[in-house]
Every structure is written in structure tokens, then in C-alpha cells.
Design a protein around this motif. Structure first.
Motif, mmCIF file in Angstrom:
data_model
loop_
_atom_site.group_PDB
_atom_site.id
_atom_site.type_symbol
_atom_site.label_atom_id
_atom_site.label_comp_id
_atom_site.label_asym_id
_atom_site.label_seq_id
_atom_site.Cartn_x
_atom_site.Cartn_y
_atom_site.Cartn_z
ATOM 1 N N ARG A 46 0.833 -1.220 0.000
ATOM 2 C CA ARG A 46 0.000 0.000 0.000
ATOM 3 C C ARG A 46 0.859 1.258 0.000
ATOM 4 N NH1 ARG A 46 -2.519 0.130 6.122
ATOM 5 N NH2 ARG A 46 -0.566 -0.221 7.258
ATOM 6 N N GLN A 78 3.320 2.607 -8.284
ATOM 7 C CA GLN A 78 3.712 1.903 -9.508
ATOM 8 C C GLN A 78 4.109 2.880 -10.602
ATOM 9 O OE1 GLN A 78 3.716 -1.799 -10.174
ATOM 10 N NE2 GLN A 78 5.111 -0.710 -11.503
ATOM 11 N N SER A 134 0.117 -4.517 -17.678
ATOM 12 C CA SER A 134 -0.455 -5.869 -17.779
ATOM 13 C C SER A 134 0.424 -6.761 -18.645
ATOM 14 C CB SER A 134 -1.865 -5.811 -18.359
ATOM 15 O OG SER A 134 -2.716 -5.021 -17.543
ATOM 16 N N HIS A 146 3.430 -4.766 -9.877
ATOM 17 C CA HIS A 146 2.399 -5.159 -8.920
ATOM 18 C C HIS A 146 1.079 -5.422 -9.636
ATOM 19 C CE1 HIS A 146 4.680 -4.378 -5.212
ATOM 20 N NE2 HIS A 146 5.290 -3.462 -5.934
ATOM 21 N N MET A 147 0.330 -6.372 -9.115
ATOM 22 C CA MET A 147 -0.902 -6.774 -9.787
ATOM 23 C C MET A 147 -1.974 -5.687 -9.730
ATOM 24 S SD MET A 147 -3.124 -10.257 -9.327
ATOM 25 C CE MET A 147 -1.886 -11.233 -10.142
ATOM 26 N N ASN A 148 -1.936 -4.820 -8.710
ATOM 27 C CA ASN A 148 -2.965 -3.778 -8.636
ATOM 28 C C ASN A 148 -2.796 -2.715 -9.720
ATOM 29 O OD1 ASN A 148 -0.694 -2.566 -7.665
ATOM 30 N ND2 ASN A 148 -1.587 -1.827 -5.755
ATOM 31 N N ALA A 149 -1.694 -2.770 -10.493
ATOM 32 C CA ALA A 149 -1.509 -1.851 -11.607
ATOM 33 C C ALA A 149 -1.925 -2.485 -12.931
ATOM 34 C CB ALA A 149 -0.037 -1.411 -11.690
ATOM 35 N N THR A 150 -2.408 -3.733 -12.914
ATOM 36 C CA THR A 150 -2.783 -4.431 -14.138
ATOM 37 C C THR A 150 -4.293 -4.507 -14.263
ATOM 38 O OG1 THR A 150 -2.788 -6.607 -13.080
ATOM 39 C CG2 THR A 150 -0.683 -5.822 -13.935
ATOM 40 N N TRP A 206 -5.997 -7.184 -14.030
ATOM 41 C CA TRP A 206 -6.530 -8.270 -13.215
ATOM 42 C C TRP A 206 -6.546 -7.864 -11.749
ATOM 43 C CZ3 TRP A 206 -2.244 -9.215 -16.515
ATOM 44 C CH2 TRP A 206 -2.606 -9.706 -17.767
ATOM 45 N N GLU A 207 -7.676 -8.083 -11.108
ATOM 46 C CA GLU A 207 -7.797 -7.671 -9.715
ATOM 47 C C GLU A 207 -7.193 -8.701 -8.766
ATOM 48 O OE1 GLU A 207 -11.850 -6.862 -8.890
ATOM 49 O OE2 GLU A 207 -11.989 -5.154 -10.271
ATOM 50 N N THR A 208 -7.332 -9.989 -9.090
ATOM 51 C CA THR A 208 -6.826 -11.047 -8.204
ATOM 52 C C THR A 208 -6.008 -12.045 -9.015
ATOM 53 O OG1 THR A 208 -8.807 -12.401 -8.499
ATOM 54 C CG2 THR A 208 -8.801 -10.831 -6.664
#
Length: 391
Positions: free
Chosen positions: A25, A29, A69, A106-110, A112-114
Motif C-alpha cells: 500500500r 507503480q 499488464s 504489482h498486480m494492482n496496476a494491471t 486483473w484484480e486477483t
């Protein structure tokens, strides 16, 4: 030197403190900056550089998301391919290994959420085999490399060829057995019950060998020396007959039996056996790949060392450079007639010889073996890829 320069004590201390993974947190990114606490992240969000990055992202947010992504997908699949190959593995294991690198996307920048959404997307796109179990989602990488597919096809072709040879051998054995049974009349055995007329009578079995020996001993004990002479003459006649029968059996053995023919077929099968690797030291090869540039394309070299059957250390003839290459990037070199060659594949593998002639229509050559037990044998129809010039 300013306060925020790279080599100031404060900058060095900050880098030491920020070693390893930190809380997601407090990571930006867009700026690719990791803050150590909430206050640092708040100060970073108020900084001028962060505001400029947000202005750039606000102009075309989809472009940045697509870029992140794509980077995430490529890095994830590359790790999966190199680390686990085509093995079935839990998606969380791969993800934990991926995020252990500090500079990962980091995945929160793509998009896909999970991780579950990303795993399902990999299955829909056909990039991996995906299956859900009570323990979670498992993924398996699908290797679509043309070289890997070619090797798999070659292995399947070789297995099919071996099965065909075994079937032919089995049919040949059955045919030989059938021919052998045709010339003989099979006599059905007659079985009789053991019976005796008197209960006190003993049941005896007449064994020819034992009966003859016992009869001979009893006669020799009861008869005189003249009778012994006649017995000796009879024994000599039997010896002559047995010697004649043994000579006839030897003549029969000289004829080829079904077993001899089967052994010849097995020898022929071994002679024509092939392998999927052909590299040998001290042979001349040509580089056919263009990935190394025009400097080495179509240039010749000498194999100095073979590593793991499929890789060779090649020393270039022109420049003397040493390159480590796979056998798929190399091809054999056919010398002029009269020059020495080495057989690389087939039943004559490892034998040295002399090139006699070349048949350009069938892409084959005629050679004369010079080493081994087959020295002096002339072999025709050897394919180009099965021989190469000796250094």
C-alpha cells in the motif's frame, strides 16, 4: 553535493533501510517508488514528480494499464517456463516467487484484480492448462516453441518405428513356426489308465534306458567271455550309427534355422538404428543460424567439445573464435571425394572412412569404412546428415 544526491550518507542509509520487500500500500507503480511508512508515502504523493506522472497517466490511462499488464504477463510466464517448465504447479507458488523480486510489476496496476482472475485468463487464452482443486488453482505451462515441438514429433516417430519393427519380428516368428509345423504330422498322444489284474501285483514302469542297462549287466554277469565279445561288437556298431547320425545332424545344423534368421534381423535392426543426436569431436560443421549475425552465418568451424549430447563448443576456422551452439544451429560438411569422413549416425556410427562418391539426386554418398571390425566395407546410400568431414 546536494542533500538528495546518490552518494550522500542519507541516500545510502535510505537504501539500506529499504532493502527487501515492503508493504504494497506504500508503493507507487507509476513512479516505481517504495515508501517505508505512511508519512513517506503521503509526502511522495504530494511531490511534484508524482503529480507530473499522474498528469501523464490521466491523458491515456488505458495505455499505461495495458503496458503494465503485458509486462506482468510476460515476466510471470517467463518465470513459469524457466523455473517449472511444463510441470503442474500451484499458481500461488509461482506468484510468491515472482513478487520476491523488488522491482516486479504489482498486480494492482494491471487489468486483473486477483491472482485467480489472472489464472482464469491464462486458461482462456490457451497459454497454460488450468484446473481447480480443493487446494486451489493449478497451472501448467504449454510450450509452443517450434524446436520443442519438432523434437517431440521426432521422438514419437522413433517410438512408432520401434513398434513397427517389433510387430514385423513377431509376425516373422509366427510364420516360421507355422512353416515348421506344416511339414510334421502331429501325433495325438494316447493316454491309458494304470490298472493291475491282481491286488498284490506291483505296478512297474518300463524305462528303456534303465532296462537296457540292467539287462546288459545281468547278461554280462551270466554269460561267458564269448558273449561279452558279441556285446562289444554290438556296442561298436551302435557307436558307428550314433556317429553317422551326429554327422547328419551337423549337416542339418549348417542350414539356417528360424533362430538364425531372427538373429540376423536383430543385427540388421541394430545396424540401422538411429539417434536424435549426432555431434562428435573433431568434425567440421557449418553454422546455419542467422541469430549470430552475418559474421558467423554459413561459416565453418571445428567441434572441440560436446556437452550433453546436443550442444557443442565450436572453434571457427577463419577467426578462431569459440562459440557454444546447439546442434539445430549446425549442419554437417561434405568434403571432396577421397577425403576422410566420420560416420555420425546409423549402424556405422563412430567409424572413420573415405568418401568415394556423391549422388546429388538422392542426397547420399558412398563411403569405404577404414576402422573397426567392418574395415574395408563399401557402404552406399549414406545420407548427407549422417557423415561429416574430419578436421
Amino acid at each position: 553535493m546536494g542533500k538528495s544526491d546518490f552518494l550522500t550518507p542519507k541516500a545510502i542509509a535510505n537504501r539500506i533501510k529499504s532493502k527487501g520487500l515492503q508493504k504494497l500500500r506504500w508503493y507507487c507503480q507509476m513512479c516505481q517508488k517504495q515508501c517505508r511508512d505512511e508519512n513517506g508515502f503521503k509526502c511522495h504523493c504530494m511531490s511534484e514528480s508524482h503529480q507530473r506522472q499522474l498528469l501523464l497517466a490521466s491523458e491515456n490511462p488505458q495505455q499505461f494499464m495495458d503496458y503494465f499488464s503485458e509486462e506482468f504477463r510476460n515476466d510471470f510466464l517467463e518465470l513459469l517456463r524457466r523455473r517449472f517448465g511444463t510441470k503442474r504447479v500451484h499458481n500461488n507458488i509461482v506468484y510468491n516467487e515472482y513478487i520476491s523480486h523488488r522491482e516486479h510489476i504489482h498486480m494492482n496496476a494491471t487489468q486483473w484484480e486477483t491472482l485467480t482472475d489472472f489464472t482464469k485468463w491464462l486458461g482462456r487464452e490457451g497459454l497454460c492448462k488450468v484446473d481447480e482443486t480443493p487446494k486451489g488453482w493449478y497451472i501448467q505451462y504449454i510450450d509452443r516453441d517450434p524446436e520443442t515441438i519438432r523434437r517431440q514429433l521426432e521422438l514419437e516417430k522413433k517410438k512408432k518405428q520401434d513398434l513397427d519393427d517389433e510387430e514385423k519380428t513377431a509376425k516373422f516368428i509366427q510364420e516360421q513356426v507355422r512353416r515348421g509345423l506344416e511339414g510334421k504330422e502331429q501325433e495325438a498322444p494316447i493316454f491309458t489308465e494304470l490298472s493291475r489284474e491282481n491286488d498284490e501285483e506291483k505296478v512297474t514302469f518300463n524305462l528303456n534306458k534303465g532296462a537296457c542297462s540292467s539287462a546288459a549287466t545281468s547278461k554280462s554277469s551270466s554269460l561267458g567271455p564269448s558273449a561279452l565279445k558279441t556285446i562289444g561288437n554290438a556296442a561298436s556298431v551302435k557307436r558307428k550309427e550314433s556317429s553317422q547320425s551326429s554327422a547328419q545332424s551337423k549337416e542339418k545344423k549348417k542350414k539356417k534355422s528360424a533362430l538364425d534368421e531372427i538373429m540376423e534381423i536383430e543385427e540388421e535392426k541394430k545396424r540401422t538404428a538411429r539417434t536424435d543426436h549426432w555431434l562428435q569431436p573433431e568434425i567440421v560443421v557449418k553454422i546455419i543460424t542467422k541469430k549470430l549475425g552475418e559474421k558467423y552465418h554459413k561459416k565453418k568451424g571445428i567441434v572441440k567439445e560436446v556437452i550433453d549430447r546436443y550442444t557443442a563448443v565450436v572453434k571457427m576456422i577463419d577467426s578462431g573464435d569459440k562459440l557454444k551452439l546447439d546442434q539445430t544451429h549446425l549442419e554437417t560438411v561434405i568434403p571432396a571425394p577421397g577425403k576422410r569422413i566420420l560416420v555420425l549416425n546409423g549402424g556405422y556410427r563412430g567409424n572413420e572412412g573415405t568418401l568415394e562418391s556423391i549422388n546429388e539426386k538422392t542426397f547420399s554418398a558412398t563411403i569405404v569404412i577404414e576402422t573397426g571390425p567392418l574395415k574395408g566395407r563399401r557402404v552406399e546410400g549414406i545420407q548427407y546428415e549422417d557423415i561429416s568431414k574430419l578436421a
